[in-house]
Motif scaffolding. Structure first.
Motif, short mmCIF file in Angstrom:
data_model
loop_
_atom_site.label_atom_id
_atom_site.label_comp_id
_atom_site.label_asym_id
_atom_site.label_seq_id
_atom_site.Cartn_x
_atom_site.Cartn_y
_atom_site.Cartn_z
N CYS A 121 0.83 -1.21 0.00
CA CYS A 121 0.00 0.00 0.00
C CYS A 121 0.86 1.26 0.00
N GLY A 146 -2.21 -0.91 6.38
CA GLY A 146 -0.86 -1.11 6.88
C GLY A 146 -0.39 0.12 7.63
N ASP A 239 -7.35 -1.72 -2.34
CA ASP A 239 -6.55 -2.51 -1.42
C ASP A 239 -7.25 -3.85 -1.24
N1 PMP Z 1 -4.40 -3.71 3.81
C1 PMP Z 1 -5.37 -4.43 4.37
C2 PMP Z 1 -6.75 -4.36 3.80
C3 PMP Z 1 -5.10 -5.24 5.48
O1 PMP Z 1 -6.08 -5.95 6.04
C4 PMP Z 1 -3.78 -5.28 5.99
C5 PMP Z 1 -3.41 -6.15 7.18
N2 PMP Z 1 -4.40 -6.63 7.95
C6 PMP Z 1 -2.80 -4.52 5.37
C7 PMP Z 1 -3.13 -3.75 4.28
C8 PMP Z 1 -1.39 -4.53 5.87
O2 PMP Z 1 -0.81 -5.76 5.63
P1 PMP Z 1 0.44 -6.30 6.49
O3 PMP Z 1 -0.07 -6.52 7.87
O4 PMP Z 1 0.86 -7.53 5.77
O5 PMP Z 1 1.49 -5.23 6.45
#
Ligand code: PMP
Length: 421
Positions: A121, A146, A239
């Protein structure tokens, strides 16, 4: 339920790590108590260090659509490990994973693999800014993308759970580039475009919100986002870190028939190992180094272990009937307990809210009784059912869940709700 070993480990963990955890959402601070330390998982079950077994609906927060230790994923990992775990040079499995992703999501012509949803992101935002030459972005209150600085503004997930949606340590100058709109409220988005014409690089949105509990898009909302971004020359970033390969083979964009400019993925595409991805139209992705002037890199990106687990997972998901199966199981679960409280479900992701009315906005999410959720959570855990330790998260059904698992869960949910009164 005995948690003797977990309690000892948690006491030591709290001396060694903030809150005893490496990610706040695991800490049980919102629901209180000691998180069981997990020793192993197989199929739909996890077992903690004290030997307690749980039917698992956390699914590692989304990645484990095939359940724990799926034989194909384990075999792919063993093979990859024997051949060496990291080279910092291209490997064949990266190409395979990229082929599987671009084949499933037509909006992604070219992609870059990273190590987490956060990175995906963060990089997608940088790319939208590079491509448009604009600085501002719009995100939705209660969505989580994130923990990159500019995205920790009115964030969901742990931010919402622990009462710190906007993090300390994010410079005001930086946060001011993030404009916040209301999910499922197109007017709030249009107002921002009216106030900042030709200044907004893009909108980032969870097309199905999962980090304020599951809240699906109301009819016309995503279409509206597509229309206003196209009209203004801004990027639409989906996302799909949770929804990608979860709500269908084509993600939420396939389910709702919307083509975003940039998509982020994570979770399922790594099959339980750390992988993220951002991708989109070729002309946009050509701005990424080494072709273009938007820099982004990673020592372990495209790591052979992680991409092998991803390839194995996406290959299993291509088998006919997989999504029908998990959607049917999730429907059986939510229908079975639905009379008791308010359930939002999209595909195999769901949240039960302690809220008498419909839940379509963050304001309605926040009307839910989070304290009651905490008591419900413990009543279920005691009965061997593991769900997210927060009202503001999603539950997940995997291909490893059986009808017997679902029926046992329905029974235990009924008992837990009866105990709460
Ligand atoms: N975007 C969304 C929609 C998420 O649900 C998450 C994590 N739950 C993230 C981004 C971030 O991912 P990460 O925890 O792997 O950094």
């Amino acid at each position: 339920m005995q948690l003797t070993k977990s309690e000892a480990l948690f006491a030591e963990a709290q001396r060694l790590m903030p809150g005893g955890v490496n990610s706040p959402v695991r800490s049980f601070r919102a629901v209180t108590g000691t998180p069981p330390f997990i020793a192993s998982g197989s199929g739909s079950r996890v077992v903690d260090v004290d030997g307690n077994e749980y039917i698992d609906y956390l699914g590692s927060w989304g990645p484990l659509v095939l359940g724990h230790a799926h034989p194909s994923v384990v075999a792919a990992l063993m093979r990859a490990a024997e051949n060496g775990t990291s080279f910092g040079a291209p490997v064949e499995q990266e190409v395979e994973l990229a082929r599987l992703i671009t084949g499933a999501l037509p909006s992604i012509e070219s992609l870059r693999l990273v190590n987490s949803g956060t990175e995906a992101c963060m990089s997608a935002i940088r790319l939208a800014r590079a491509f448009t030459g604009r600085d501002k972005i719009i995100k939705f209150a209660g969505n989580y993308h994130g923990h990159a600085d500019g995205l920790l503004v009115r964030a969901g997930s742990g931010g919402l759970t622990h009462g710190i949606p906007t993090s300390a340590g994010v410079p005001e100058s930086y946060a001011s580039e993030t404009l916040v709109a209301d999910f499922n409220d197109l007017d709030s988005v249009e107002q921002l475009f009216n106030s900042y014409p030709n200044a907004i690089a893009g909108i980032i949105v969870e097309p199905v919100a999962g980090n304020m509990g599951v809240v699906g898009p109301t009819p016309g909302f995503l279409e509206g986002l597509r229309r206003v971004t196209a009209h203004d020359g801004a990027m639409l970033i989906f996302d799909e870190v949770i929804t990608g390969f979860r709500v269908g083979a084509g993600g939420a964009q396939g389910l709702y028939g919307i083509m975003p400019d940039i998509t982020t993925l994570g979770k399922i595409i790594g099959g339980g190992l750390p992988v993220g991805c951002y991708g989109g139209r070729r002309e946009i992705m050509e701005r990424v180094a080494p072709l273009g002037d938007m820099y982004q890199a990673g020592t372990l990106s495209g790591n052979p272990l992680a991409v092998s687990a991803g390839v194995a997972t996406l290959t299993e998901l291509r088998k006919p009937g997989v999504y029908e199966q998990i959607d049917r199981l999730a429907t059986r679960l939510t229908d079975g307990v639905g009379a008791a409280f308010r359930i939002n479900r999209v595909g195999s992701m769901f949240t039960g809210f302690f809220n008498p009315g419909p839940v379509e906005s963050l304001a309605e999410v926040e009307q839910s009784d989070a304290t009651k959720y905490g008591r419900y959570f413990h009543a279920l855990l005691e009965r061997g059912v593991y769900i997210a330790p927060s009202q503001f998260e999603a539950g997940f059904v995997s291909t490893a869940h059986t009808e017997a698992d679902i029926d046992a869960t329905i029974e235990r949910v009924r008992e837990a709700l009866a105990e709460l009164g």
